[in-house]
Design a protein around this motif. Structure first.
Motif, PDB file in Angstrom:
ATOM      1  N   SER A  91      32.385  83.735  23.367  1.00  0.00           N
ATOM      2  CA  SER A  91      32.369  82.322  23.753  1.00  0.00           C
ATOM      3  C   SER A  91      33.762  81.769  23.511  1.00  0.00           C
ATOM      4  CB  SER A  91      31.335  81.545  22.931  1.00  0.00           C
ATOM      5  OG  SER A  91      31.655  81.608  21.555  1.00  0.00           O
ATOM      6  N   HIS A 110      33.466  72.479  26.081  1.00  0.00           N
ATOM      7  CA  HIS A 110      32.898  73.797  26.367  1.00  0.00           C
ATOM      8  C   HIS A 110      31.851  73.714  27.474  1.00  0.00           C
ATOM      9  CE1 HIS A 110      34.116  75.673  22.219  1.00  0.00           C
ATOM     10  NE2 HIS A 110      35.139  75.303  22.959  1.00  0.00           N
ATOM     11  N   GLU A 122      32.095  75.675  30.967  1.00  0.00           N
ATOM     12  CA  GLU A 122      31.005  76.530  31.455  1.00  0.00           C
ATOM     13  C   GLU A 122      30.629  76.174  32.884  1.00  0.00           C
ATOM     14  OE1 GLU A 122      26.399  77.709  30.226  1.00  0.00           O
ATOM     15  OE2 GLU A 122      27.702  76.691  28.783  1.00  0.00           O
TER      16      GLU A 122
END
Length: 286
Positions: free
Chosen positions: A161, A182, A186
């Motif tokens: 990640s 994040h 994504e």
């Protein structure tokens, strides 16, 4: 980020990134996460005790962090660093000269999306944070398979990640900024898998998986002085991708963090962390 992508930049949020910015990030990654890199290369070296270690190949060498670590771990092996960028390979050569490895490290400039370069058989191949940038990773794995001597090892490393740097409440703007960064990242990567499971791909190519291990990264205060620079380099790298995908106030807060000065600048904060995990697969060519 010991190699952090093949530097072909054909995919994902790093396409078109300025090479100097990428080089800075790679070198800061090596500085801040030096203990992790030592752990993973030592582990690979231990798994290779039963094979000749005459020649090691580093795919997507970047600025040479992995190349030099491999030269240190495999102390009698020649190390071949492959990258598409001449500028990156110049940095590899400079590091090899500075570290006393110039006689054992050589560079090959090649775009693996176009053609596999002529490379003599090798005993160990290292592909750290690079394979997912390839147009056709399985073709690259097939080329690797034919280049490794029977019994030789392939080590692939991937981030699980994006790295985390910020506390939830940074004392500026709304809490949870990094989590929203994040989420936006994504969304931008929805059509592209930046953190794949390489085990099945390696097995389809003919390799036999011999080990898999997840390496935790947890750098907390007191941390290296370069941690703030590292956090800023990474967030600067992804900042263009976040445009249009995050609220205006969040982007303004991020801009304050990325500033060169000011009490909230990443360069002056003492509450940063570096957390994440990286998974490594080691496979053998039968």
């Amino acid at each position: 980020m010991e190699n952090h992508h093949s530097h072909n930049h054909h995919h994902g949020p790093h396409e078109g990134v300025d090479s100097a910015a990428m080089a800075e990030l790679l070198d800061l990654d090596a500085n801040v996460l030096h203990s992790y890199l030592s752990d993973v290369t030592t582990w690979v070296r231990q798994l290779a005790t039963d094979i000749p270690r005459r020649r090691v190949l580093d795919l997507g060498a970047g600025t040479g962090t992995g190349t030099i670590a491999l030269a240190e771990r495999f102390s009698r092996a020649d190390v071949i660093a492959v990258d598409v960028s001449e500028e990156m390979l110049t940095r590899v050569q400079d590091k090899a000269l500075f570290g006393g490895f110039a006689e054992r490290v050589r560079t090959v400039q090649a775009d693996l999306n176009v053609a596999w370069p002529p490379i003599e058989p090798v005993d160990v191949v290292w592909a750290a944070l690079s394979l997912h940038e390839m147009d056709d990773p399985e073709q690259v794995l097939k080329d690797v398979f034919t280049t490794i001597n029977p019994g030789g090892l392939l080590a692939v490393v991937e981030m699980d990640s994006p790295p985390r740097f910020l506390p939830d409440d940074i004392g500026l703007g709304r809490p949870g900024l990094e989590a929203r960064c994040h989420d936006a990242l994504e969304q931008a990567q929805a059509s592209w898998e930046p953190h794949p499971d390489w085990g099945p791909h390696m097995e389809r190519t003919g390799f036999t998986i011999v080990a898999k291990r997840t390496f935790p990264i947890d750098v907390t205060p007191p941390h290296p002085a370069s941690t703030g620079h590292y956090a800023r380099a990474y967030l600067r790298l992804i900042r263009p991708v976040l445009e249009g995908r995050m609220a205006t106030d969040d982007l303004a807060t991020l801009g304050t963090l990325l500033a060169d000065d000011g009490p909230h600048s990443l360069l002056h904060r003492n509450d940063l962390i570096v957390r994440g995990t990286r998974t490594a697969w080691v496979a053998r060519r039968p």
